[in-house]
Design an enzyme around this catalytic site. Structure first.
Site, PDB file in Angstrom:
ATOM      1  N   GLU A 123       0.864  -1.188   0.000  1.00  0.00           N
ATOM      2  CA  GLU A 123       0.000   0.000   0.000  1.00  0.00           C
ATOM      3  C   GLU A 123       0.896   1.232   0.000  1.00  0.00           C
ATOM      4  O   GLU A 123       1.481   1.583   1.019  1.00  0.00           O
ATOM      5  CB  GLU A 123      -0.920  -0.034   1.234  1.00  0.00           C
ATOM      6  CG  GLU A 123      -2.038   0.986   1.151  1.00  0.00           C
ATOM      7  CD  GLU A 123      -3.083   0.791   2.256  1.00  0.00           C
ATOM      8  OE1 GLU A 123      -2.829   0.064   3.222  1.00  0.00           O
ATOM      9  OE2 GLU A 123      -4.152   1.407   2.133  1.00  0.00           O
ATOM     10  N   HIS A 180      -5.662   5.716  -2.270  1.00  0.00           N
ATOM     11  CA  HIS A 180      -4.933   6.889  -1.758  1.00  0.00           C
ATOM     12  C   HIS A 180      -4.647   7.826  -2.918  1.00  0.00           C
ATOM     13  O   HIS A 180      -3.502   8.184  -3.182  1.00  0.00           O
ATOM     14  CB  HIS A 180      -3.654   6.451  -1.034  1.00  0.00           C
ATOM     15  CG  HIS A 180      -3.941   5.708   0.237  1.00  0.00           C
ATOM     16  ND1 HIS A 180      -4.320   6.345   1.396  1.00  0.00           N
ATOM     17  CD2 HIS A 180      -3.969   4.386   0.516  1.00  0.00           C
ATOM     18  CE1 HIS A 180      -4.549   5.451   2.341  1.00  0.00           C
ATOM     19  NE2 HIS A 180      -4.359   4.252   1.832  1.00  0.00           N
ATOM     20  N   ALA A 205     -10.030   7.431   1.418  1.00  0.00           N
ATOM     21  CA  ALA A 205      -8.765   7.946   0.877  1.00  0.00           C
ATOM     22  C   ALA A 205      -8.791   8.001  -0.653  1.00  0.00           C
ATOM     23  O   ALA A 205      -7.860   7.541  -1.328  1.00  0.00           O
ATOM     24  CB  ALA A 205      -7.574   7.126   1.384  1.00  0.00           C
ATOM     25  N   ARG A 212     -21.355  15.992 -10.709  1.00  0.00           N
ATOM     26  CA  ARG A 212     -20.633  16.591 -11.835  1.00  0.00           C
ATOM     27  C   ARG A 212     -19.172  16.171 -11.865  1.00  0.00           C
ATOM     28  O   ARG A 212     -18.484  16.370 -12.858  1.00  0.00           O
ATOM     29  CB  ARG A 212     -20.738  18.116 -11.785  1.00  0.00           C
ATOM     30  CG  ARG A 212     -22.102  18.638 -12.258  1.00  0.00           C
ATOM     31  CD  ARG A 212     -22.099  20.146 -12.455  1.00  0.00           C
ATOM     32  NE  ARG A 212     -21.947  20.851 -11.200  1.00  0.00           N
ATOM     33  CZ  ARG A 212     -22.960  21.235 -10.405  1.00  0.00           C
ATOM     34  NH1 ARG A 212     -24.205  20.968 -10.757  1.00  0.00           N
ATOM     35  NH2 ARG A 212     -22.732  21.866  -9.275  1.00  0.00           N
ATOM     36  N   ASP A 232     -17.202  -2.205   8.070  1.00  0.00           N
ATOM     37  CA  ASP A 232     -17.227  -2.209   9.544  1.00  0.00           C
ATOM     38  C   ASP A 232     -18.172  -1.153  10.118  1.00  0.00           C
ATOM     39  O   ASP A 232     -18.223  -0.964  11.326  1.00  0.00           O
ATOM     40  CB  ASP A 232     -15.803  -1.998  10.097  1.00  0.00           C
ATOM     41  CG  ASP A 232     -15.236  -0.629   9.747  1.00  0.00           C
ATOM     42  OD1 ASP A 232     -15.847   0.079   8.913  1.00  0.00           O
ATOM     43  OD2 ASP A 232     -14.183  -0.264  10.303  1.00  0.00           O
ATOM     44  N   HIS A 235     -15.810   2.839   8.512  1.00  0.00           N
ATOM     45  CA  HIS A 235     -15.209   3.319   7.259  1.00  0.00           C
ATOM     46  C   HIS A 235     -16.247   3.523   6.166  1.00  0.00           C
ATOM     47  O   HIS A 235     -16.042   4.337   5.263  1.00  0.00           O
ATOM     48  CB  HIS A 235     -14.150   2.329   6.769  1.00  0.00           C
ATOM     49  CG  HIS A 235     -12.920   2.328   7.596  1.00  0.00           C
ATOM     50  ND1 HIS A 235     -12.867   1.731   8.835  1.00  0.00           N
ATOM     51  CD2 HIS A 235     -11.698   2.868   7.390  1.00  0.00           C
ATOM     52  CE1 HIS A 235     -11.660   1.905   9.339  1.00  0.00           C
ATOM     53  NE2 HIS A 235     -10.938   2.587   8.489  1.00  0.00           N
ATOM     54  N   ASP A 258      -8.570  -4.329   6.556  1.00  0.00           N
ATOM     55  CA  ASP A 258      -7.589  -3.248   6.690  1.00  0.00           C
ATOM     56  C   ASP A 258      -7.218  -3.077   8.171  1.00  0.00           C
ATOM     57  O   ASP A 258      -6.968  -1.961   8.627  1.00  0.00           O
ATOM     58  CB  ASP A 258      -8.174  -1.942   6.120  1.00  0.00           C
ATOM     59  CG  ASP A 258      -7.100  -0.897   5.815  1.00  0.00           C
ATOM     60  OD1 ASP A 258      -5.911  -1.245   5.812  1.00  0.00           O
ATOM     61  OD2 ASP A 258      -7.463   0.274   5.609  1.00  0.00           O
TER      62      ASP A 258
END
Ligand SMILES: [Zn+2]
Length: 365
Positions: A123, A180, A205, A212, A232, A235, A258
């Protein structure tokens, strides 16, 4: 040889009664084999073992800990959550530290107990500073896959921000996952068309949905990209989970945790990538209030997602077994209860409490 009796077997097309006979692999399904060691499932569900493709830690340890014993502890904890194989996930930290984690993960593939290590989910570090989430900004680098050339054998998924790539390195021997990232809808769609057909923890993230400016979320929902979901309720709101369940076909959703080292430890102060993490209930945050990873387990997220979306258990199980196995190219070996596949098996009750777990036919919980 072992035989599981009195179980509700979750098979690819149906849930049915019958015995599951196995040693290292699944031998037959139907009548119990005489002379085999009998395991009474006590009318609980029997499914393929769960596969977690995005997990940093649990039980007090983290993939980035400079100790192979930590990785072993993580592997040995996970069967208690129904997980029989996983991708330890690295954080955006100094490159040398990521390399050492990848070396440990490579060694960890040879562990003989606990959940199986299939390889690594890397990651970062090729991510957006704007959407760094809980990843430390000073370790974010410009995209250069050559930096990871020595680990192409162990990397299975890499989370990247597509707006920092030029795609000249494609194809790569692992999945590229968009995450991310500050990518626009258009940039994300281009990346998906070029093979980055996976979205890291959808909604978190990354650019959100605006009518739009549909962002990465819009691209994920408007394409056949596979989406990871941290189901969960911290998130991803239950309503957002329902929208995903309505829009995406079942085979495009993979539930993940995660999770952090704090998973399984209760409330208190923990750590992620060198930063302090505060845990209260289901919520884990950095000092500035940024949501860090989760403290959920795979049986938690499966239970929560099925409850929020009225998904039946057989369909939900596919999102933690078949779908990740297909993504990783190992569905011929694991990811469903079928003759000839590895005896990766979990037994759980109607509340998703894990009762027993077998990895390659060996009892691990
Ligand atoms: Zn993560």
């Amino acid at each position: 040889m072992k035989t599981i009796i009195n179980g509700r077997l979750i098979l690819p097309e149906k849930i049915c009664a019958g015995a599951l006979n196995f040693d290292e692999k699944i031998i037959s399904i139907g009548e119990p084999v005489s002379g085999a060691e009998v395991i009474d499932a006590e009318n609980n569900f029997v499914s393929a073992g769960f596969i977690n493709i995005h997990i940093h830690g649990a039980a007090g340890v983290d993939t980035m800990d400079e100790d192979i014993g930590a990785l072993k502890k993580l592997a040995e904890f996970l069967p208690s959550t129904g997980v029989t194989s996983f991708l330890p996930t690295t954080m955006t930290m100094p490159l040398e530290k990521i390399y050492r984690a990848l070396e440990r993960i490579r060694l960890g593939k040879n562990f003989t107990s606990g959940a199986k290590i299939l390889g690594a989910h890397v990651e970062g570090p090729f991510i957006s500073k704007k959407f760094k989430g809980a990843q430390a900004e000073e370790n974010i680098l410009s995209a250069n896959f050559e930096l990871f050339r020595n680990f192409f054998d162990v990397i299975k998924i890499m989370t990247v921000a597509p707006e920092v790539l030029n795609f000249s390195h494609l194809p790569l021997p692992f999945s590229l996952s968009i995450g991310h990232s500050a990518a626009t809808y258009e940039e994300a769609m281009t990346a998906i068309e070029r093979g980055a057909n996976h979205i890291t923890h959808l909604f978190n993230a990354q650019t959100g949905f605006h009518h739009r400016k549909p962002g990465i979320v819009g691209a994920a929902l408007d394409s056949s990209a596979i989406v990871e979901l941290i189901a969960d309720n911290v998130h991803v709101h239950p309503a957002a989970q329902r929208l995903v369940a309505k829009i995406k076909p079942r085979n495009e959703i993979i539930l993940i945790t995660d999770s952090l080292r704090a998973c399984g430890l209760g409330d208190g102060v923990s750590e992620l990538g060198g930063q302090k993490v505060f845990v209260k209930g289901n919520l884990a945050t950095l000092e500035d209030g940024t949501i860090a990873g989760s403290v959920a387990t795979m049986n938690d997220v499966l239970k929560i997602f099925c409850a929020n979306t009225s998904t039946d258990i057989a369909a939900g199980v596919e999102m933690v077994t078949k779908n990740p196995a297909v993504e990783l190219g190992i569905f011929d070996k694991t990811g469903s209860l079928e003759v000839g596949k590895s005896a990766d098996i979990t037994i759980f009750d109607d509340d998703l409490n894990i009762k027993k777990t077998f990895v390659n036919g060996q009892r691990n919980f």
